[in-house]
Design a protein around this motif. Structure first.
Motif, PDB file in Angstrom:
ATOM      1  N   ILE A 157       0.228   6.788 -11.443  1.00  0.00           N
ATOM      2  CA  ILE A 157       0.642   5.491 -11.654  1.00  0.00           C
ATOM      3  C   ILE A 157       1.982   5.153 -11.039  1.00  0.00           C
ATOM      4  O   ILE A 157       2.197   3.753 -10.570  1.00  0.00           O
ATOM      5  CB  ILE A 157       1.142   5.434 -13.213  1.00  0.00           C
ATOM      6  N   ASN A 158       2.931   6.110 -10.647  1.00  0.00           N
ATOM      7  CA  ASN A 158       3.958   5.849  -9.705  1.00  0.00           C
ATOM      8  C   ASN A 158       3.571   5.307  -8.336  1.00  0.00           C
ATOM      9  O   ASN A 158       4.141   4.551  -7.739  1.00  0.00           O
ATOM     10  CB  ASN A 158       4.820   6.745  -9.710  1.00  0.00           C
ATOM     11  N   TYR A 159       2.398   5.788  -8.123  1.00  0.00           N
ATOM     12  CA  TYR A 159       1.938   5.296  -6.575  1.00  0.00           C
ATOM     13  C   TYR A 159       1.578   4.085  -6.421  1.00  0.00           C
ATOM     14  O   TYR A 159       1.710   3.258  -5.663  1.00  0.00           O
ATOM     15  CB  TYR A 159       0.769   6.381  -6.178  1.00  0.00           C
ATOM     16  N   ARG A 206       4.019   3.440   0.921  1.00  0.00           N
ATOM     17  CA  ARG A 206       3.346   4.396   0.294  1.00  0.00           C
ATOM     18  C   ARG A 206       3.052   5.401   1.179  1.00  0.00           C
ATOM     19  O   ARG A 206       2.859   6.754   0.529  1.00  0.00           O
ATOM     20  CB  ARG A 206       1.665   3.860  -0.385  1.00  0.00           C
ATOM     21  N   ARG A 207       3.305   5.428   2.525  1.00  0.00           N
ATOM     22  CA  ARG A 207       3.219   6.575   3.324  1.00  0.00           C
ATOM     23  C   ARG A 207       4.161   7.646   3.030  1.00  0.00           C
ATOM     24  O   ARG A 207       3.872   8.707   3.073  1.00  0.00           O
ATOM     25  CB  ARG A 207       3.259   5.997   4.740  1.00  0.00           C
ATOM     26  N   ALA A 254      -6.487  14.699   3.437  1.00  0.00           N
ATOM     27  CA  ALA A 254      -5.484  14.608   2.310  1.00  0.00           C
ATOM     28  C   ALA A 254      -4.207  14.099   2.935  1.00  0.00           C
ATOM     29  O   ALA A 254      -3.407  13.701   1.972  1.00  0.00           O
ATOM     30  CB  ALA A 254      -5.478  15.810   1.755  1.00  0.00           C
ATOM     31  N   ASN A 255      -4.062  14.113   3.886  1.00  0.00           N
ATOM     32  CA  ASN A 255      -2.733  13.937   4.913  1.00  0.00           C
ATOM     33  C   ASN A 255      -2.464  12.721   5.587  1.00  0.00           C
ATOM     34  O   ASN A 255      -1.510  12.392   6.444  1.00  0.00           O
ATOM     35  CB  ASN A 255      -2.255  15.265   5.590  1.00  0.00           C
ATOM     36  N   ASN A 256      -3.469  11.797   5.417  1.00  0.00           N
ATOM     37  CA  ASN A 256      -3.534  10.545   6.381  1.00  0.00           C
ATOM     38  C   ASN A 256      -2.461   9.513   5.779  1.00  0.00           C
ATOM     39  O   ASN A 256      -2.784   8.590   5.416  1.00  0.00           O
ATOM     40  CB  ASN A 256      -4.784   9.829   6.280  1.00  0.00           C
ATOM     41  N   SER A 257      -1.206   9.772   5.891  1.00  0.00           N
ATOM     42  CA  SER A 257      -0.193   8.978   5.307  1.00  0.00           C
ATOM     43  C   SER A 257      -0.131   7.485   5.955  1.00  0.00           C
ATOM     44  O   SER A 257       0.422   6.617   5.474  1.00  0.00           O
ATOM     45  CB  SER A 257       1.107   9.610   5.377  1.00  0.00           C
ATOM     46  N   ASN A 258      -0.207   7.695   7.446  1.00  0.00           N
ATOM     47  CA  ASN A 258       0.104   6.545   8.153  1.00  0.00           C
ATOM     48  C   ASN A 258      -0.854   5.479   7.641  1.00  0.00           C
ATOM     49  O   ASN A 258      -0.483   4.265   7.734  1.00  0.00           O
ATOM     50  CB  ASN A 258      -0.273   6.879   9.692  1.00  0.00           C
ATOM     51  N   GLN A 259      -2.197   5.563   7.374  1.00  0.00           N
ATOM     52  CA  GLN A 259      -3.028   4.670   7.037  1.00  0.00           C
ATOM     53  C   GLN A 259      -3.406   4.619   5.586  1.00  0.00           C
ATOM     54  O   GLN A 259      -3.957   3.677   4.947  1.00  0.00           O
ATOM     55  CB  GLN A 259      -4.597   5.019   7.439  1.00  0.00           C
ATOM     56  N   SER A 260      -2.669   5.442   4.581  1.00  0.00           N
ATOM     57  CA  SER A 260      -2.619   5.599   3.284  1.00  0.00           C
ATOM     58  C   SER A 260      -4.203   5.678   2.896  1.00  0.00           C
ATOM     59  O   SER A 260      -4.727   5.004   1.979  1.00  0.00           O
ATOM     60  CB  SER A 260      -2.010   4.352   2.553  1.00  0.00           C
ATOM     61  N   ILE A 261      -4.926   6.406   3.560  1.00  0.00           N
ATOM     62  CA  ILE A 261      -6.419   6.810   3.172  1.00  0.00           C
ATOM     63  C   ILE A 261      -6.417   8.133   2.740  1.00  0.00           C
ATOM     64  O   ILE A 261      -5.934   9.279   3.021  1.00  0.00           O
ATOM     65  CB  ILE A 261      -7.179   6.799   4.400  1.00  0.00           C
ATOM     66  N   TYR A 262      -7.087   8.288   1.765  1.00  0.00           N
ATOM     67  CA  TYR A 262      -7.655   9.632   1.080  1.00  0.00           C
ATOM     68  C   TYR A 262      -9.372   9.514   1.182  1.00  0.00           C
ATOM     69  O   TYR A 262      -9.848   8.798   0.983  1.00  0.00           O
ATOM     70  CB  TYR A 262      -7.241   9.844  -0.189  1.00  0.00           C
ATOM     71  N   ALA A 263      -9.776  10.977   1.453  1.00  0.00           N
ATOM     72  CA  ALA A 263     -11.067  11.088   1.284  1.00  0.00           C
ATOM     73  C   ALA A 263     -11.376  12.567   0.728  1.00  0.00           C
ATOM     74  O   ALA A 263     -10.422  13.573   1.345  1.00  0.00           O
ATOM     75  CB  ALA A 263     -11.678  11.046   2.723  1.00  0.00           C
ATOM     76  N   ASN A 296      -8.667   3.443   0.720  1.00  0.00           N
ATOM     77  CA  ASN A 296      -7.609   2.791   1.326  1.00  0.00           C
ATOM     78  C   ASN A 296      -6.643   2.085   0.447  1.00  0.00           C
ATOM     79  O   ASN A 296      -6.934   0.778  -0.041  1.00  0.00           O
ATOM     80  CB  ASN A 296      -8.278   1.728   2.413  1.00  0.00           C
ATOM     81  N   PHE A 297      -5.534   2.694   0.253  1.00  0.00           N
ATOM     82  CA  PHE A 297      -4.446   2.162  -0.446  1.00  0.00           C
ATOM     83  C   PHE A 297      -3.324   1.300   0.414  1.00  0.00           C
ATOM     84  O   PHE A 297      -2.302   0.952  -0.336  1.00  0.00           O
ATOM     85  CB  PHE A 297      -3.876   3.195  -1.392  1.00  0.00           C
ATOM     86  N   SER A 298      -3.812   1.018   1.535  1.00  0.00           N
ATOM     87  CA  SER A 298      -2.927   0.414   2.291  1.00  0.00           C
ATOM     88  C   SER A 298      -3.058  -1.098   2.133  1.00  0.00           C
ATOM     89  O   SER A 298      -4.313  -1.650   1.684  1.00  0.00           O
ATOM     90  CB  SER A 298      -3.143   0.599   3.899  1.00  0.00           C
ATOM     91  N   GLY A 299      -2.438  -1.983   2.664  1.00  0.00           N
ATOM     92  CA  GLY A 299      -2.687  -3.409   2.446  1.00  0.00           C
ATOM     93  C   GLY A 299      -3.275  -4.046   3.698  1.00  0.00           C
ATOM     94  O   GLY A 299      -3.357  -5.486   4.080  1.00  0.00           O
ATOM     95  N   LEU A 300      -3.916  -3.390   4.610  1.00  0.00           N
ATOM     96  CA  LEU A 300      -4.685  -3.714   5.865  1.00  0.00           C
ATOM     97  C   LEU A 300      -5.935  -3.077   6.143  1.00  0.00           C
ATOM     98  O   LEU A 300      -6.311  -2.309   5.388  1.00  0.00           O
ATOM     99  CB  LEU A 300      -3.738  -2.959   7.089  1.00  0.00           C
ATOM    100  N   MET A 301      -6.638  -4.123   6.754  1.00  0.00           N
ATOM    101  CA  MET A 301      -8.176  -3.817   6.862  1.00  0.00           C
ATOM    102  C   MET A 301      -7.968  -2.455   7.917  1.00  0.00           C
ATOM    103  O   MET A 301      -7.136  -2.314   8.859  1.00  0.00           O
ATOM    104  CB  MET A 301      -8.828  -4.955   7.985  1.00  0.00           C
ATOM    105  N   GLN A 302      -8.941  -1.428   7.678  1.00  0.00           N
ATOM    106  CA  GLN A 302      -8.882  -0.315   8.577  1.00  0.00           C
ATOM    107  C   GLN A 302     -10.464   0.332   8.856  1.00  0.00           C
ATOM    108  O   GLN A 302     -11.183  -0.003   8.330  1.00  0.00           O
ATOM    109  CB  GLN A 302      -8.214   0.965   7.486  1.00  0.00           C
ATOM    110  N   ASN A 303     -10.251   0.666  10.308  1.00  0.00           N
ATOM    111  CA  ASN A 303     -11.302   1.378  10.793  1.00  0.00           C
ATOM    112  C   ASN A 303     -11.151   2.858  10.543  1.00  0.00           C
ATOM    113  O   ASN A 303     -10.111   3.393  10.827  1.00  0.00           O
ATOM    114  CB  ASN A 303     -11.676   0.841  12.234  1.00  0.00           C
TER     115      ASN A 303
END
Length: 591
Positions: free
Chosen positions: A366-368, A376-377, A505-514, A530-537
Motif C-alpha cells: 500500500i505504501n508503494y 518508486r525506484r 526483482a531488482n529492476n528499480s530503474n524501470q519499476s518492473i517486477y517479474a 510495470n509500475f512506472s508511468g512510462l511505456m516500457q519495452n
C-alpha cells in the motif's frame, strides 16, 4: 464432570451445562457466580430462587418454553442488585434490550454432509476470502432503523450467488457474536455464545451457513478473544467481583476502553475456549480468525512491552485442543508482530495457528502504490521484501476492512495519480496479490474500486458499477479470481519455496517486477508488472523456448485500458519481448 473441567480450565463444552437447557421438568438454568451473595432467576417477569453449589455455581430447574425471556439477578456482597444477561445465552433480545432468550440450539437439521466430509485446511487448494460486514454489504433501503437489514435467510439468497460468480471460495464475516453497539462492528462483545439477533435467530444463521456449504463456499467467523465490552449487564464485574477480568486494575482494561480477559483464571480459559468450540460444533463454521492476537502475545500488543505469558498460554492451550478435536477447521491469527512460529504446531513450540495475516505485505504494498511513479525506484524493495520472510510462517495476504476506515482512504483512493492512473494501479496491485504466494483476502468493496470509505451504517456504493471504469475493475477482478481458481500453479504450492522464483526483482530503474509460479509438474505462469508511468519495452527471461500466450493483461480495452497487448508469442534464446503500457501488468503462460 463438566463443572470440574470448567473450573480447571480444561472444558471445550461448558455450554452443554451452563446457560439454559431443556431437561425433564422444564429448563435448567445455571451460572457461575462464586462472588455473589445471592442469585435469582428473572423469567418472564417472575423472580425465582436458585441453589448455590459449593463450587460457586448457581442453578435451578423451572418450567419454561423456547422464546421465554430471562436474566440472572446478581446480589453482590455489598447488597447491590444487578440484572445480568446469561454469559452462555444462545439467543438475545435485539439491542438496546439485553435480556437472554431460551433457545433450542440443536433445532437445525444440517444438509452439508458432503462439504463437511471433504473440508480441510486448504494448504494445497485455492483460498480466496471475501471479508464482509453482514449489516452493510447490502441494505434494503437507506435508513438508521433495523428494518434496513437483510436477514440471515435473505442474505443467503443475495450473497452466495454473488460470491460464487466472482470466484471467491470463502466468506469471512466480521463478528456475529452479540454486541450492543453497531459502531463497534461487532468487536465489543456481550454474548460469546449468542448469534446477534439483528439479522434473525440462530437457526437463520445455521441455514445461511448450511446454504454456503451446499454451494461449496466456506465460512470463517471473526472472533474476539482479547477483550469484552464493559456494559454493566454482561460480563464486566459479573458477580460483584472481577470474575472474567483481572483483579489488578492496571491489567484490567484495554486501549479500546474494554475489559481484558484474565487468562490466569482457569474458568476464563474454559469460557472462551468453549465458545470457540461452540461455533465450530453448533454452527459448522470452517474457521475462526482471532482478532488482535498481538495483544495476546505482548502486553498492550507492543513489541517493546513484556511477553503476555497468560495470553500465550491461552493461545497454545486453546489451539492445541481445537486442532486435536477439529483437524479440518482453520485458525487464523491477525497478528501485527514479528513473533516467531505463530503457525507452527504447539507440539513444536508454536502457537498452533494454521495461517497468519501478513500485515507487513499489506502495509508495504500500500505504501508503494501511494508513492508517485517517478519516485518508486527509491522504494522498489517494498514490493519484494515480503518474500524475504514469507516462508517463516503460513501467510494470508489481506487487504482488509482496517485499511478502508478512519481516514485511511479506500484501496482505490490510496493509489497515486488521476482517476485513470488509480484504476490502472489498483488492477496491478490486485494482480500482484494474486500472483504472490499465499492465500488471499479482500474486504467487500475492494472489487468495485469503492471511493467512499467503509461506513458500517450504509451499504456499499453499488451504483459505481454504472460507471465504466469501476465496472471494468469489477470484471477484471472476477477474471483474475477465476484464473487463480483454474491454475494449480497459483495455489497448490504456496508454501513451497521451490515453486516461486523472481525473474526480475531488482529492476528499480524501470519499476518492473517479474516472477514465475510453478505447478507440481514444473509448468510455470509468469507475472510481469510495470509500475512506472512510462511505456516500457521489456525482455522477460523464461525457462523454456516455445509458444506463449498472454492470459490476462490489465491494459486490455474492456478493462479500461489502451489495448497495449502482447497476445501470442514465441520465445527464442529463453526470452520474450514484451511491450508494457504504463501502470500495467500481464500474466503469461506457455502453451
Amino acid at each position: 464432570m463438566i463443572i470440574n473441567e470448567f473450573l480447571e480450565g480444561q472444558s471445550l463444552t461448558a455450554y452443554e451445562y451452563f446457560g439454559a437447557h431443556f431437561v425433564d421438568g422444564g429448563v435448567r438454568f445455571a451460572t457461575y457466580a462464586p462472588n455473589a451473595r445471592n442469585v435469582t432467576l428473572m423469567l418472564n417477569g417472575g423472580e425465582y430462587e436458585m441453589t448455590r453449589l459449593d463450587c460457586g455455581v448457581w442453578e435451578t430447574v423451572h418450567p419454561a418454553n423456547a422464546g421465554d425471556i430471562y436474566q440472572f439477578i446478581i446480589t453482590t456482597q455489598a447488597l447491590q442488585k444487578h440484572y445480568r444477561s446469561d454469559p452462555f445465552a444462545f439467543y438475545s433480545e435485539v439491542r438496546p434490550k439485553n435480556a437472554s432468550i431460551i433457545y433450542d440450539i440443536n433445532c437445525h437439521e444440517w444438509h452439508d454432509g458432503q462439504w463437511m466430509s471433504k473440508r480441510d485446511k486448504c494448504y494445497d487448494k485455492p483460498m480466496n476470502i471475501y471479508e464482509m460486514h453482514f449489516g452493510s454489504w447490502r441494505t434494503k433501503f437507506d435508513s438508521e432503523n433495523d428494518d434496513r437489514f437483510y436477514t440471515y435467510d435473505e442474505m443467503a439468497e443475495l450473497l452466495i450467488p454473488y460470491v460464487k460468480d466472482m470466484g471467491y471460495t470463502h466468506i469471512e464475516i466480521m463478528p456475529l457474536t452479540e454486541h450492543p453497539y453497531d459502531g463497534s462492528w461487532g468487536y465489543q462483545v456481550t454474548g460469546y455464545y449468542s448469534a446477534t439477533s439483528r439479522y434473525g435467530d440462530p437457526a437463520g444463521l445455521m441455514r445461511f451457513i448450511d446454504a454456503c456449504h451446499q454451494a461449496n463456499i466456506g465460512v470463517i467467523l471473526d472472533f474476539v478473544p482479547v477483550h469484552f465490552v464493559t456494559d454493566f449487564f454482561a460480563l464486566h464485574i459479573y458477580d460483584g467481583g472481577f470474575l472474567f477480568e483481572s483483579d489488578r486494575e492496571e491489567d484490567r482494561f484495554s486501549e479500546w476502553g474494554t475489559a481484558l480477559f484474565d487468562y490466569s483464571k482457569p474458568h476464563v480459559l474454559s469460557f472462551v475456549k468453549s465458545s470457540i468450540n461452540f461455533w465450530i460444533e453448533k454452527y459448522h463454521v470452517d474457521g475462526l480468525r482471532y482478532d488482535a492476537v498481538a495483544n495476546l502475545i505482548f502486553k498492550h500488543g507492543r513489541r517493546d512491552e513484556p511477553l503476555n505469558d497468560t495470553g500465550i498460554w491461552f493461545l497454545k492451550n486453546t489451539n492445541y485442543a481445537i486442532q486435536k478435536r477439529h483437524p479440518d477447521v482453520m485458525l487464523f491469527a491477525e497478528d501485527s508482530t514479528d513473533y516467531t512460529k505463530v503457525t507452527a504446531p504447539v507440539e513444536f513450540g508454536g502457537l498452533g495457528f494454521d495461517y497468519k495475516w501478513d500485515l507487513g505485505f499489506m502495509h508495504d504494498t500500500i505504501n508503494y502504490i501511494k508513492t508517485p511513479p517517478y519516485e518508486r525506484r527509491a522504494h522498489h524493495n517494498k514490493m519484494t521484501f515480503s518474500m524475504s520472510y514469507f516462508y517463516n510462517d503460513l501467510f494470508i495476504l489481506p487487504y482488509s476492512h482496517d485499511e478502508v476506515v478512519h481516514g485511511k482512504q479506500t484501496m482505490l483512493d490510496k493509489c497515486f495519480g488521476s482517476h485513470e492512473e488509480k484504476i490502472a494501479t489498483i488492477k496491478c496491485l490486485y494482480t500482484f496479490q494474486f500472483g504472490h504466494p499465499g492465500k488471499k483476502l479482500n474486504f467487500m468493496g475492494n472489487e468495485i474500486a469503492e471511493y467512499m470509505e467503509w461506513r458500517p451504517n450504509k451499504e456499499l456504493g453499488w451504483n459505481l458499477l454504472t460507471y465504466p471504469s469501476h465496472d471494468s475493475v469489477h470484471h477484471y477482478v472476477k477474471e483474475l479470481h477465476h484464473i487463480y481458481l483454474n491454475e494449480p500453479a497459483l495455489y497448490e504450492n504456496d508454501y513451497n519455496s521451490g515453486h516461486f522464483r523472481w525473474c526480475d526483482a531488482n529492476n528499480s530503474n524501470q519499476s518492473i517486477y517479474a516472477f514465475i509460479r510453478r505447478d507440481n509438474f514444473g509448468k510455470g505462469i509468469y507475472f510481469v508488472f510495470n509500475f512506472s508511468g512510462l511505456m516500457q519495452n521489456y525482455t522477460l527471461r523464461v525457462e523454456q523456448n516455445g509458444d506463449y500466450i498472454e492470459i490476462l493483461n490489465s491494459d486490455k480495452d474492456i478493462y479500461a485500458g489502451s489495448n497495449c497487448l502482447n497476445g501470442d508469442m514465441r520465445a527464442f534464446n529463453f526470452s520474450l519481448n514484451l511491450r508494457l503500457a504504463p501502470l500495467s501488468c500481464a500474466i503469461i503462460k506457455q502453451k
